[in-house]
Design a protein around this motif. Structure first.
Motif, PDB file in Angstrom:
ATOM      1  N   MET A   1       0.728  -1.093  -0.004  1.00 61.44           N
ATOM      2  CA  MET A   1       0.214   0.040  -0.162  1.00 61.44           C
ATOM      3  C   MET A   1       0.822   1.383   0.005  1.00 61.44           C
ATOM      4  SD  MET A   1      -3.034   0.969   2.684  1.00 61.44           S
ATOM      5  CE  MET A   1      -3.967   2.361   2.202  1.00 61.44           C
ATOM      6  N   GLY A   2       0.664   2.315  -0.778  1.00 60.40           N
ATOM      7  CA  GLY A   2       1.369   3.516  -1.026  1.00 60.40           C
ATOM      8  C   GLY A   2       1.183   4.312   0.196  1.00 60.40           C
ATOM      9  N   PHE A   3       1.988   5.149   0.240  1.00 59.04           N
ATOM     10  CA  PHE A   3       1.820   6.098   1.492  1.00 59.04           C
ATOM     11  C   PHE A   3       2.526   7.527   1.166  1.00 59.04           C
ATOM     12  CE2 PHE A   3       5.874   3.717   2.157  1.00 59.04           C
ATOM     13  CZ  PHE A   3       6.536   4.572   2.590  1.00 59.04           C
ATOM     14  N   GLY A   4       2.122   8.776   1.913  1.00 57.49           N
ATOM     15  CA  GLY A   4       2.929  10.125   1.848  1.00 57.49           C
ATOM     16  C   GLY A   4       3.939  10.220   2.985  1.00 57.49           C
ATOM     17  N   GLU A   5       4.921  10.649   2.513  1.00 61.03           N
ATOM     18  CA  GLU A   5       6.062  10.732   3.456  1.00 61.03           C
ATOM     19  C   GLU A   5       6.733  12.103   3.491  1.00 61.03           C
ATOM     20  OE1 GLU A   5      10.157   7.978   3.757  1.00 61.03           O
ATOM     21  OE2 GLU A   5      10.343   9.489   2.057  1.00 61.03           O
ATOM     22  N   LYS A   6       6.565  12.781   4.639  1.00 55.87           N
ATOM     23  CA  LYS A   6       6.911  14.040   5.075  1.00 55.87           C
ATOM     24  C   LYS A   6       8.360  14.348   4.703  1.00 55.87           C
ATOM     25  CE  LYS A   6       6.239  18.047   7.117  1.00 55.87           C
ATOM     26  NZ  LYS A   6       5.100  19.236   6.689  1.00 55.87           N
ATOM     27  N   ARG A   7       8.563  15.478   3.978  1.00 55.52           N
ATOM     28  CA  ARG A   7       9.743  15.956   3.538  1.00 55.52           C
ATOM     29  C   ARG A   7       9.872  17.404   3.527  1.00 55.52           C
ATOM     30  NH1 ARG A   7      13.637  11.989   3.254  1.00 55.52           N
ATOM     31  NH2 ARG A   7      14.717  13.069   1.607  1.00 55.52           N
ATOM     32  N   GLY A   8      10.420  17.979   4.816  1.00 54.77           N
ATOM     33  CA  GLY A   8      10.473  19.322   5.197  1.00 54.77           C
ATOM     34  C   GLY A   8       9.022  20.068   4.942  1.00 54.77           C
ATOM     35  N   ASP A   9       8.791  20.870   3.848  1.00 61.60           N
ATOM     36  CA  ASP A   9       7.524  21.480   3.576  1.00 61.60           C
ATOM     37  C   ASP A   9       6.520  20.823   2.867  1.00 61.60           C
ATOM     38  OD1 ASP A   9       8.990  22.232   1.525  1.00 61.60           O
ATOM     39  OD2 ASP A   9       8.679  24.350   1.586  1.00 61.60           O
ATOM     40  N   ALA A  18       8.139  -4.050  -5.655  1.00 64.91           N
ATOM     41  CA  ALA A  18       8.402  -5.473  -5.403  1.00 64.91           C
ATOM     42  C   ALA A  18       8.602  -5.447  -3.783  1.00 64.91           C
ATOM     43  CB  ALA A  18       9.620  -5.883  -6.200  1.00 64.91           C
ATOM     44  N   PRO A  19       8.516  -6.593  -3.316  1.00 68.64           N
ATOM     45  CA  PRO A  19       8.878  -6.728  -1.882  1.00 68.64           C
ATOM     46  C   PRO A  19      10.380  -6.054  -1.337  1.00 68.64           C
ATOM     47  CG  PRO A  19       8.294  -8.797  -2.748  1.00 68.64           C
ATOM     48  CD  PRO A  19       8.308  -8.029  -4.075  1.00 68.64           C
ATOM     49  N   GLY A  20      10.096  -4.967  -0.538  1.00 70.50           N
ATOM     50  CA  GLY A  20      11.653  -4.563  -0.184  1.00 70.50           C
ATOM     51  C   GLY A  20      11.920  -3.322  -1.186  1.00 70.50           C
ATOM     52  N   VAL A  21      11.268  -3.016  -2.277  1.00 67.56           N
ATOM     53  CA  VAL A  21      11.708  -2.222  -3.173  1.00 67.56           C
ATOM     54  C   VAL A  21      10.604  -1.157  -3.422  1.00 67.56           C
ATOM     55  CG1 VAL A  21      12.599  -1.756  -5.420  1.00 67.56           C
ATOM     56  CG2 VAL A  21      12.843  -3.915  -4.536  1.00 67.56           C
ATOM     57  N   LEU A  22      11.146   0.200  -2.905  1.00 68.10           N
ATOM     58  CA  LEU A  22      10.366   1.324  -2.893  1.00 68.10           C
ATOM     59  C   LEU A  22      10.521   2.363  -4.135  1.00 68.10           C
ATOM     60  CD1 LEU A  22      10.031   2.499   0.711  1.00 68.10           C
ATOM     61  CD2 LEU A  22       7.956   2.063  -0.812  1.00 68.10           C
ATOM     62  N   ARG A  23       9.658   3.120  -4.565  1.00 62.17           N
ATOM     63  CA  ARG A  23       9.801   3.971  -5.338  1.00 62.17           C
ATOM     64  C   ARG A  23       9.047   5.359  -5.200  1.00 62.17           C
ATOM     65  NH1 ARG A  23      13.536   1.297  -6.882  1.00 62.17           N
ATOM     66  NH2 ARG A  23      13.993   0.454  -8.747  1.00 62.17           N
ATOM     67  N   THR A  24       9.432   6.407  -5.881  1.00 63.78           N
ATOM     68  CA  THR A  24       8.834   7.731  -5.520  1.00 63.78           C
ATOM     69  C   THR A  24       8.182   8.194  -6.783  1.00 63.78           C
ATOM     70  OG1 THR A  24      10.677   8.268  -3.776  1.00 63.78           O
ATOM     71  CG2 THR A  24       9.297  10.163  -4.682  1.00 63.78           C
ATOM     72  N   VAL A  25       7.062   8.831  -6.735  1.00 65.92           N
ATOM     73  CA  VAL A  25       6.315   9.403  -7.552  1.00 65.92           C
ATOM     74  C   VAL A  25       7.013  10.625  -8.284  1.00 65.92           C
ATOM     75  CG1 VAL A  25       4.092  10.508  -8.872  1.00 65.92           C
ATOM     76  CG2 VAL A  25       4.213   8.550  -6.967  1.00 65.92           C
ATOM     77  N   VAL A  26       7.572  10.606  -9.579  1.00 65.64           N
ATOM     78  CA  VAL A  26       8.271  11.725 -10.343  1.00 65.64           C
ATOM     79  C   VAL A  26       7.503  12.015 -11.390  1.00 65.64           C
ATOM     80  CG1 VAL A  26      10.223  10.829  -9.364  1.00 65.64           C
ATOM     81  CG2 VAL A  26       9.637   9.866 -11.866  1.00 65.64           C
ATOM     82  N   ASP A  27       7.797  13.108 -12.054  1.00 64.95           N
ATOM     83  CA  ASP A  27       7.348  14.232 -13.289  1.00 64.95           C
ATOM     84  C   ASP A  27       8.220  13.207 -14.465  1.00 64.95           C
ATOM     85  OD1 ASP A  27       9.877  15.277 -13.414  1.00 64.95           O
ATOM     86  OD2 ASP A  27       8.786  17.040 -12.656  1.00 64.95           O
ATOM     87  N   ASN A  46      -0.908   5.348  -4.297  1.00 66.08           N
ATOM     88  CA  ASN A  46      -1.676   4.109  -4.483  1.00 66.08           C
ATOM     89  C   ASN A  46      -2.166   3.956  -5.881  1.00 66.08           C
ATOM     90  OD1 ASN A  46      -1.985   3.331  -1.620  1.00 66.08           O
ATOM     91  ND2 ASN A  46      -3.597   4.389  -1.245  1.00 66.08           N
ATOM     92  N   ASP A  47      -2.425   4.939  -6.553  1.00 61.38           N
ATOM     93  CA  ASP A  47      -2.515   4.905  -8.088  1.00 61.38           C
ATOM     94  C   ASP A  47      -1.580   4.362  -8.819  1.00 61.38           C
ATOM     95  OD1 ASP A  47      -5.226   6.202  -7.511  1.00 61.38           O
ATOM     96  OD2 ASP A  47      -4.436   8.289  -8.203  1.00 61.38           O
ATOM     97  N   HIS A  48      -0.189   4.688  -8.345  1.00 58.21           N
ATOM     98  CA  HIS A  48       0.925   4.043  -9.031  1.00 58.21           C
ATOM     99  C   HIS A  48       1.242   2.573  -8.719  1.00 58.21           C
ATOM    100  CE1 HIS A  48       2.003   8.142 -10.537  1.00 58.21           C
ATOM    101  NE2 HIS A  48       2.890   7.645 -11.035  1.00 58.21           N
ATOM    102  N   GLU A  49       0.925   2.437  -7.615  1.00 55.90           N
ATOM    103  CA  GLU A  49       0.933   0.858  -7.134  1.00 55.90           C
ATOM    104  C   GLU A  49      -0.035   0.071  -7.632  1.00 55.90           C
ATOM    105  OE1 GLU A  49       0.845  -1.206  -2.835  1.00 55.90           O
ATOM    106  OE2 GLU A  49       2.389   0.453  -3.220  1.00 55.90           O
ATOM    107  N   ALA A  50      -1.253   0.616  -8.181  1.00 53.31           N
ATOM    108  CA  ALA A  50      -2.298  -0.136  -8.705  1.00 53.31           C
ATOM    109  C   ALA A  50      -1.850  -0.512 -10.166  1.00 53.31           C
ATOM    110  CB  ALA A  50      -3.491   0.698  -8.859  1.00 53.31           C
ATOM    111  N   LYS A  51      -1.025   0.587 -10.650  1.00 52.33           N
ATOM    112  CA  LYS A  51      -0.325   0.079 -12.153  1.00 52.33           C
ATOM    113  C   LYS A  51       0.528  -1.078 -12.095  1.00 52.33           C
ATOM    114  CE  LYS A  51      -1.095   4.889 -13.698  1.00 52.33           C
ATOM    115  NZ  LYS A  51      -0.375   6.080 -14.045  1.00 52.33           N
ATOM    116  N   VAL A  52       1.397  -1.038 -11.091  1.00 55.57           N
ATOM    117  CA  VAL A  52       2.438  -1.638 -10.852  1.00 55.57           C
ATOM    118  C   VAL A  52       1.763  -3.237 -10.811  1.00 55.57           C
ATOM    119  CG1 VAL A  52       4.227  -2.953  -9.099  1.00 55.57           C
ATOM    120  CG2 VAL A  52       4.007  -0.522  -9.587  1.00 55.57           C
TER     121      VAL A  52
END
Length: 506
Positions: A1-9, A18-27, A46-52
Motif C-alpha cells: 500500500m502506498g503512503f505519503g512521506e513528510k519531506r520538509g514543507d 516489489a517486496p523491499g523495493v520502494l519508488r517515489t512518484v516523479v514527473d 496508491n494509483d501508481h501501485e495499482a499500475k504496478v
C-alpha cells in the motif's frame, strides 16, 4: 500500500514495486512530485501501485541507476562468509567497477560484457576472468529480480554449436599422487622445514582429505582417539588476518582415522606441547614456520639499514654477526658501530615463531620444492633445483652461501604440479580405488549429494572398518616401499615409524 512521506514543507508519494523495493512518484523529467498534503501524496502513491499490479507493467525509471550505485547497495545487502565477501569486493573493485561503474544498469549489453571479457583475457588467466564474469552474472541476476532489467546480459549460451568450444577453457586435470608419494613428499617437506610438523600435517591431509584451512585450524580439543572433528577452519584474508570461521559450505563432520594416524597426530601434540595462540586464544595442533608476523613488522632497524649506515653489503653485515673473524677489523668495527647507533636487534625482539602457517609460504617454499625438487623463481634468482647433501638419504637440503657448490645432488620430482589441495583429490582417488561407497566418501570430503540414491543409502560400521583397513594397508605398503629405498630417515618421526615397521616385519 502506498503512503505519503513528510519531506520538509511537502510530502512525496512512495509506493512498492516489489517486496523491499520502494519508488517515489516523479514527473516526466525524473524530478520528485511535491504534494501539499499527506492525503494527496498517499492517493498518488496508491494509483501508481495499482499500475504496478497490472500485467506487463514495467517501472519507467527501472535501470537508470548506475552500476556503481547499484553494486554498492548490492554488496551492503550481502551477508556471507568473510572469505566470500572479500572475494566479491576484490572482483568488484579491481575488475568490474573500472569498466561498468558509470553505465546505467539497463544500458549494459552482452556486447559490452564480451568486449570487457576479451580485454581481461589478454591480461589474466581464463579461469580468473571466468570467476569475475560469474560475479557480474550474479549481480545482474539480482538486478533482474528487482525489475531493473528484463534479462541478464552476462548469461552465456552453452556450447554455441561448437563441440570443441565446450572444453577449450577447461583447466588441466588436478595432479594426484599415491600413498608412497604422500609419504615421500611429507618427508621432504619436513627436511625443508627442519621439524616434524610438516610431515604429520602432509600425511594427515593425504589420508583424511581435509581442506587446507581445516588443517591449519585444527584445534587440539577436536582430536579424538579414532577420529577428528571438523568444526572450524582458519581462512587467510587479504589483510593477512587468519579468520576463524565454519568449514566451507558448513561441512561439519567427523572424519574417522586409522589407529596409526591417530597415534601420529597424538604424538605431534605430545611432542610440541602447543599453547594458546595470541591471535585467537585457542590451542592448535600445528604451528607456523618462521618468525611471527608481529615480530617481523616491528618498528626498528633492519639488516639493510645497518648495511647502508656502514657502507657495506648485507652479506658483510651477516658475516660480522655470524663469522666476525672472516671480516677485516676496520670493516667489522664500522659495522658494529652502525649496529650500536641504530639499535639493531638481531632476529627481532620477540623471536617468536608464527602461530600458524601461511598458505603461500607453505605451498611455495615447502610443499612445491618437496613435490617437484625445485625451488620457485624469486628475483633475482631463477627457479633452481633443491641442492642436497647426499648423506643421509634422501638428502638433506644444503643452505646458505655456496649451497649449490657444496651440494652432492638434487631431488628428482615426485609429482610435478602437485599442490596441497591436490592431496584432497588424492584422498578421493584412493577411496575410489578401494571401492568405498559414495555415501562414505561424501561424508569424509564434506560433500552433499542431493540425489534420491544418496537419500536411500546409509553408512554402516562395516563400511567404516573396511575403509580404515584399506587406508592402513596403503600406509603400510608405503612404509615397506620406503624401507626398500633406505631403512632410516633424517626425519625423526618417520625414522621411528620405519624402525617400528622393520621390527614388525621381522
Amino acid at each position: 500500500m502506498g503512503f505519503g512521506e513528510k519531506r520538509g514543507d511537502y510530502y512525496r508519494a512512495r509506493y512498492w514495486i516489489a517486496p523491499g523495493v520502494l519508488r517515489t512518484v516523479v514527473d516526466p523529467n525524473g524530478a520528485t512530485v511535491r504534494y501539499s498534503t499527506k492525503r494527496d501524496a498517499a492517493k498518488a502513491a496508491n494509483d501508481h501501485e495499482a499500475k504496478v499490479r497490472q500485467v506487463g507493467w514495467r517501472d519507467p525509471n527501472a535501470g537508470k541507476e548506475t552500476f556503481g550505485e547499484y553494486v554498492n547497495r548490492w554488496y551492503a545487502a550481502q551477508d556471507l562468509a568473510a572469505s566470500t565477501m572479500q572475494n566479491y569486493k576484490r572482483h568488484i573493485e579491481e575488475h568490474l567497477l573500472p569498466e561498468f561503474e558509470a553505465k546505467a544498469i539497463a544500458d549494459i549489453q552482452s556486447t559490452d560484457i564480451g568486449a570487457w571479457e576479451k580485454k581481461e583475457r589478454a591480461l589474466y588467466a581464463a579461469s580468473s576472468v571466468k570467476t569475475w564474469r560469474g560475479t557480474l552474472h550474479l549481480i545482474l541476476a539480482d538486478a533482474v529480480d528487482e525489475g531493473l532489467r528484463d534479462a541478464n546480459p552476462a548469461t552465456k549460451r552453452r556450447g554455441r554449436g561448437k563441440r570443441a568450444g565446450r572444453s577449450r577453457n577447461r583447466g588441466p586435470e588436478k595432479v594426484v599422487t599415491d600413498a608412497l608419494g604422500i609419504l615421500l613428499v611429507a618427508e621432504r617437506a619436513s627436511l625443508l622445514s627442519g621439524r616434524d610438523d610438516e610431515f604429520v600435517a602432509t600425511v594427515l591431509k593425504g589420508y583424511t582429505g581435509k581442506r587446507w584451512g581445516e588443517i591449519v585450524g585444527l584445534e587440539t580439543e577436536f582430536v579424538r582417539p579414532a577420529s577428528i572433528r571438523v568444526e572450524w577452519q582458519l581462512y587467510e584474508l587479504d589483510t593477512g588476518e587468519l579468520h576463524r570461521c565454519p568449514p566451507k559450505d558448513d561441512s561439519y563432520r567427523t572424519v574417522d582415522t586409522p589407529a596409526w594416524l591417530s597415534g601420529l597426530v597424538a604424538g605431534q601434540i605430545t611432542r610440541t606441547k602447543p599453547k594458546p595462540c595470541q591471535c585467537h586464544g585457542l590451542t592448535y595442533v600445528f604451528r607456523g614456520l618462521g618468525p611471527a608476523n608481529d615480530a617481523a613488522r616491528q618498528v626498528g632497524a633492519k639488516l639493510v639499514d645497518v648495511a647502508r649506515r656502514a657502507g657495506v653489503s648485507t652479506g658483510t653485515v651477516s658475516n660480522v654477526l655470524n663469522r666476525p673473524a672472516s671480516v677485516a677489523e676496520p670493516t667489522r668495527i664500522r659495522v658494529e658501530i652502525a649496529i650500536a647507533e641504530l639499535g639493531y636487534v638481531r632476529g627481532g625482539s620477540s623471536g617468536e615463531t608464527a602461530a600458524h602457517w601461511r598458505r603461500n609460504g607453505f605451498a611455495t617454499w615447502l610443499f612445491q620444492p618437496a613435490a617437484t625438487g625445485w625451488y620457485p623463481k624469486k628475483a633475482p634468482q631463477a627457479a633452481r633445483p633443491v641442492p642436497v647433501l647426499a648423506d643421509p638419504w634422501p638428502g638433506v637440503p644444503a643452505r646458505g652461501r655456496g649451497a649449490q657448490a657444496r651440494a652432492d645432488a638434487c631431488w628428482v620430482p615426485i609429482a610435478k604440479g602437485l599442490t596441497p589441495h591436490g592431496l584432497r583429490h588424492t584422498h578421493k582417488t584412493l577411496m575410489e580405488g578401494f571401492r568405498t561407497p559414495p555415501k562414505l566418501m561424501d561424508e569424509r570430503m564434506g560433500h552433499i549429494d542431493g540425489s534420491v540414491q544418496a537419500r536411500y543409502s546409509h553408512i554402516t560400521r562395516q563400511m567404516r572398518e573396511d575403509l580404515m583397513a584399506n587406508l592402513t594397508a596403503a600406509w603400510e605398503a608405503s612404509l615397506d616401499a620406503r624401507l626398500a629405498m633406505c631403512p632410516t630417515s633424517p626425519v625423526a618421526v618417520l625414522n621411528d615409524l620405519l624402525q617400528e615397521r622393520l621390527r614388525a616385519l621381522r
